[in-house]
Design a protein around this motif. Sequence first.
Motif, mmCIF file in Angstrom:
data_model
loop_
_atom_site.group_PDB
_atom_site.id
_atom_site.type_symbol
_atom_site.label_atom_id
_atom_site.label_comp_id
_atom_site.label_asym_id
_atom_site.label_seq_id
_atom_site.Cartn_x
_atom_site.Cartn_y
_atom_site.Cartn_z
ATOM 1 N N UNK A 50 46.548 51.448 34.448
ATOM 2 C CA UNK A 50 47.349 51.960 35.557
ATOM 3 C C UNK A 50 47.624 50.765 36.464
ATOM 4 N N UNK A 83 45.688 47.499 42.066
ATOM 5 C CA UNK A 83 46.198 47.706 43.432
ATOM 6 C C UNK A 83 47.122 46.582 43.944
ATOM 7 N N UNK A 84 47.263 45.472 43.200
ATOM 8 C CA UNK A 84 48.044 44.357 43.736
ATOM 9 C C UNK A 84 49.235 44.015 42.851
ATOM 10 N N UNK A 92 52.107 44.560 43.504
ATOM 11 C CA UNK A 92 53.197 44.092 44.374
ATOM 12 C C UNK A 92 53.095 42.592 44.676
ATOM 13 N N UNK A 119 42.909 37.541 50.605
ATOM 14 C CA UNK A 119 41.511 37.528 51.061
ATOM 15 C C UNK A 119 40.636 38.235 50.023
ATOM 16 N N UNK A 158 38.419 40.574 47.855
ATOM 17 C CA UNK A 158 38.253 42.025 47.916
ATOM 18 C C UNK A 158 37.430 42.514 46.738
ATOM 19 N N UNK A 169 44.540 48.186 36.208
ATOM 20 C CA UNK A 169 43.143 48.514 35.887
ATOM 21 C C UNK A 169 43.102 49.262 34.556
#
Lengths: 289, 205
Positions: free
Chosen positions: A180, A183-184, A186, A228, A230, A263
């Motif tokens: 999927x 989260x990054x 973009x 940064x 994470x 992920x």
Amino acid sequence: MTDRALAVVRAGALTTVQDLGRPGYAHLGVPRSGALDPPAAALVNRLVGNPPEAAVLETTLNGCALRPRSAVTVAVGGAPCAVTVGGRPAPWGAPVRVPGGTLLDIGPAQSGVRGYVAVSGGVAVEPVLGSRSTDLLSGLGPAPLTDGTVLPLGHPVGPHARVDAVPQPGPPAELVLRVTPGPRDDWFTATAVRTLVTRAYRVSTASNRIGLRTEGPALERSRTGELPSEGMVWGAVQVPPDGRPVVFLADHPTTGGYPVIAVVRPADLPAAAQAVPGTPVRFVAVRRR
Amino acid sequence: MRALPVGDRALLVELASGDEAQALHAELLRRRAAGTLTVREVVPAARTVLLDGLEEPSRLAAQLADWTVPPVPPRAEEAIEIPVRYDGPDLAEVAALWGVPEDEVARIHSAAEFRVAFCGFAPGFGYLTGLPARYDVARRATPRTSVPAGSVALAGPYTGVYPRASPGGWQLIGTTDRVLWDHARVPAALLAPGARVRFVAVGSV
């Protein structure tokens, strides 16, 4: 030491002690660790009558050889290989009785990468934060085995399984990883995101318990600058500056500063533990459940 | 606050600042302790908090918007004191970057009150915030192949102490004998996210 012990005669390329790992400490910088192919580790434990949390040995490519000090039941699973007891062929993927003082040889993987050896009673090295797993990233748990290491064994708690054969998934000829996005995602160009899920990658020889590294088209970022640090999960597809995706495995760092483009579904990660270098990798986009 | 899904079982909550991330982290721990939040890992970082092992990440993501998160709460317990010999090999470089005499580095650093913003890199390695922003320093251009255990170091807005010898690119200003990580100790990590920390200058160079 009592006779509940196992002497390591040939440690192999990389043989480690693994159990279910040490979840719950990521906030202290402690990787989850644990068997890289959890279903294979669980199966060999079941075959010898161990509980799921018992520690097993995880071998890498060329197996290992062991000599128990007293009679034990063992089961070898994961990557298929030849097994001998005292020089005689013994079944793979089934409970095998090994008399005390007899050599158990686990041969090189015929396919796949990681073999699992369960011994009745489990490997009973001292736990660290509730786990006996070797964590290669941070050096927690027992060091990788070396020739001559003697491992303590626990006491068997149950009878071994009575089975003729148990199904085990074969190592992948092609590693299909459902992902999927995010989260990054973009942080990457639209072309890069499409490239990840349409082009062919291959498992790199630089892969290890920390990450499955891949070779293939580089993924181009749409923004420069540093992300940064994470938190990271098992299965995160992190993209370092060279643009080649790395799939985080059990010993992955708990935080990181390279963007995660996607992920991998947890169900697809055991196969990643068994994909030999050179195996084609296909990332397939799936919707979030 | 923005909650980004991470696979099917995790959420990455992005905050506007490190302080907000620390505040949300404290709130998440409070809710978990109260039994109103079930999650396996809560991992604070520079400007995010990762929640891993959630049953329904999308539901929590929707609820988060309605939460009232108090600012970084004061900690009841004493600050952890870390004695430091300010004798690091990069002391002169840091003094030059700060535009102060060398011995001022120790005074400035030991006058600040720190807080563990997050951990990572190695078990027991904490990223500590507390120095005013004008003292931010860049990492070294070439990382050292081995930084000794106990090295007290600076990078960006953070202070850190190396729990064991490892490669590293931070600016080394001092050394401590305090043990940052001992797996035979409970707790194993001296520093956990949220803890208050003070560095105390000891000895002379």
